[in-house]
Motif scaffolding. Structure first.
Motif, mmCIF file in Angstrom:
data_model
loop_
_atom_site.group_PDB
_atom_site.id
_atom_site.type_symbol
_atom_site.label_atom_id
_atom_site.label_comp_id
_atom_site.label_asym_id
_atom_site.label_seq_id
_atom_site.Cartn_x
_atom_site.Cartn_y
_atom_site.Cartn_z
ATOM 1 N N ASP A 101 -3.906 -16.621 -9.976
ATOM 2 C CA ASP A 101 -2.758 -15.315 -9.915
ATOM 3 C C ASP A 101 -3.166 -14.484 -8.957
ATOM 4 O OD1 ASP A 101 -1.516 -16.180 -12.209
ATOM 5 O OD2 ASP A 101 -2.249 -14.410 -13.591
ATOM 6 N N ALA A 122 -10.007 -20.786 -19.298
ATOM 7 C CA ALA A 122 -8.816 -21.014 -18.781
ATOM 8 C C ALA A 122 -8.293 -19.554 -18.561
ATOM 9 C CB ALA A 122 -8.019 -21.430 -20.008
ATOM 10 N N SER A 123 -8.659 -18.468 -19.110
ATOM 11 C CA SER A 123 -8.358 -17.155 -18.639
ATOM 12 C C SER A 123 -8.970 -16.882 -17.417
ATOM 13 C CB SER A 123 -8.621 -16.099 -19.879
ATOM 14 O OG SER A 123 -8.231 -16.778 -21.112
ATOM 15 N N ALA A 158 -4.403 -26.966 -11.334
ATOM 16 C CA ALA A 158 -3.870 -25.764 -11.693
ATOM 17 C C ALA A 158 -3.305 -24.766 -10.376
ATOM 18 C CB ALA A 158 -4.505 -24.877 -12.794
ATOM 19 N N PHE A 171 0.126 -24.359 -9.368
ATOM 20 C CA PHE A 171 0.994 -22.829 -9.245
ATOM 21 C C PHE A 171 1.379 -22.301 -8.018
ATOM 22 C CE2 PHE A 171 -0.936 -22.262 -13.457
ATOM 23 C CZ PHE A 171 0.094 -21.327 -14.000
ATOM 24 N N GLN A 204 -9.760 -18.999 -14.836
ATOM 25 C CA GLN A 204 -9.209 -19.639 -13.999
ATOM 26 C C GLN A 204 -7.769 -19.094 -13.569
ATOM 27 O OE1 GLN A 204 -9.060 -24.288 -13.826
ATOM 28 N NE2 GLN A 204 -7.231 -23.822 -14.569
ATOM 29 N N GLN A 205 -7.001 -18.652 -14.650
ATOM 30 C CA GLN A 205 -5.903 -18.026 -14.371
ATOM 31 C C GLN A 205 -5.954 -17.065 -13.527
ATOM 32 O OE1 GLN A 205 -3.039 -20.085 -15.252
ATOM 33 N NE2 GLN A 205 -2.123 -18.861 -13.893
ATOM 34 N N PRO A 254 -4.882 -19.399 -21.668
ATOM 35 C CA PRO A 254 -5.416 -18.094 -20.911
ATOM 36 C C PRO A 254 -4.912 -16.980 -21.489
ATOM 37 C CG PRO A 254 -3.321 -19.215 -19.931
ATOM 38 C CD PRO A 254 -3.836 -19.920 -20.990
ATOM 39 N N ARG A 275 -7.353 -8.868 -12.642
ATOM 40 C CA ARG A 275 -6.946 -9.537 -11.367
ATOM 41 C C ARG A 275 -7.136 -8.729 -10.101
ATOM 42 N NH1 ARG A 275 -5.780 -12.287 -15.774
ATOM 43 N NH2 ARG A 275 -4.150 -13.915 -15.800
#
Ligand code: KG4
Ligand code: ZN
Length: 338
Positions: free
Chosen positions: A254, A246-247, A283, A287, A249-250, A204, A210
């Motif tokens: 978040d 990945a980025s 994931a 988290f 999804q993160q 990520p 965000r």
């Protein structure tokens, strides 16, 4: 009582037989929550049929449901059905109207033939109660994060049957964002599991926005994030798609985790509940579970079989609805909400 439940709100045709017992808990503690035993739960996915279109085609979904429902009923292999069940339950919304009607018409006919009551169920209550299928004890107040293909909702629950909506998405749902970004990455429908797979091969490292993370509101917005991915891919045509996945999804995780944690703190929650199709994301589960642990509150997520659409959760919701003495109209209600 035994409930035969039917789910056809989108592209999964599902039938389940669930034994339901118990009463609603009187207080905040979930000690005496209703208890469930999933005797059968068959899910038939239409993914292959819709995949060439990049999403679900409602009329095709209806046609497939009509074809699949009697086949799945046979596959359940329940002899003397009339003696084995006490009620039929069916999803009445939200969902795709033609798809919902397929289930409702089938359920009406079946209930009439068997001379059993028919319970109309809110699909989102199904997702919410997918967590109680495991017969776990949930302590309230709880924060519930409902993330599916059509919805992203944050709830404050003071009991199994009382909740207040704290926020929801203002544009795309979390699952919808996964599906749209997957398309940008050239991945097939449905995008959630595909992005999860690709993300596992990447890192990520891209700092995507965000959305609404720092705003006081508990609402969400994911369409700007999708556009950010679109522009990033346009400006960086050789970028690693695994890193993009990945980025992205993160970034989604978040936001979902931060808002759930803030709500849990603000309302002194004892538990955090995760449900809906996106709760299959490993994931996200990891988290949110870690965040709940850090807060010292319980964390609940359904077993993988019950994350995405299934009829067992519809049976659970039907039973709880019956205990509450509530009824839904037996017509397709595509915009029903929590
Ligand atoms: O709850 P669901 O089965 O249907 C609706 O009620 O909408 O949710 C389907 C959504 C799809 O958008 C799909 O891409 C997403 O859930 N999904 C996932 C994963 N598995 C399914 N999203 C992220 N990661 C996954 N592993
Ligand atoms: Zn669903």
């Amino acid at each position: 009582m035994r409930i035969l439940a039917i789910e056809t709100s989108c592209d999964d045709t599902s039938l389940a037989l669930v034994e339901c017992r118990g009463r609603l808990p009187a207080g905040r503690q979930g000690l005496k929550t209703p208890r469930f035993k999933v005797l059968k739960n068959i899910i038939s996915s239409q993914i292959k049929i819709h995949r060439p279109f990049g999403g679900v085609v409602p009329t095709l979904a209806k046609r497939e449901h009509i074809k699949n429902l009697p086949k799945i009923l046979q596959k359940l292999k329940i002899e003397n059905l009339k003696l084995k069940i006490d009620a039929v339950a069916v999803t009445v919304g939200p969902g795709l109207e033609p798809a919902l009607w397929a289930g409702i018409e089938f359920a009406k006919e079946l209930a009439k033939k068997l001379n059993k009551p028919l319970i109309g169920v809110n699909h989102m209550e199904g997702h919410l109660y997918s967590n109680v299928l495991k017969n776990i004890r949930i302590d309230f107040p709880a924060i519930a994060l409902v993330v599916s293909g059509g919805h992203t909702i944050l709830l404050k629950m003071t009991s199994l049957t009382k909740w207040k909506k704290l926020g929801e998405t203002r544009d795309d749902a979390a699952g919808e964002a996964f599906d749209k970004v997957a398309r940008l990455l050239g991945l097939p429908y449905p995008g959630g599991p595909e992005i999860q797979k690709l993300a596992a091969e990447g890192k990520p490292v891209i700092n995507f926005p965000r959305p609404m993370l720092r705003e006081k509101s508990y609402d969400f917005s994911f369409s700007g994030l999708k556009t950010a991915v679109l522009y990033y891919l346009r400006d960086n045509p050789t970028a690693s798609k695994a890193d993009v996945a990945a980025s992205f999804q993160q970034a989604v995780i978040d936001v979902l985790v931060a808002k759930s944690v803030r709500a849990a703190r603000e309302y002194g929650a004892e538990s955090i509940l995760l449900c809906g199709g996106v709760s299959a994301n490993k994931a996200l589960r990891m988290f949110l579970q870690a965040a709940a642990k850090k807060l010292g509150v319980g964390f609940f997520v359904p077993d993988f079989e019950f994350n995405t659409d299934n009829a067992a959760m519809i049976a659970a919701a039907a039973y709880i609805q019956k205990l509450r003495g509530r009824k839904n109209r037996l017509i397709a209600q595509s915009n029903l909400t929590l």
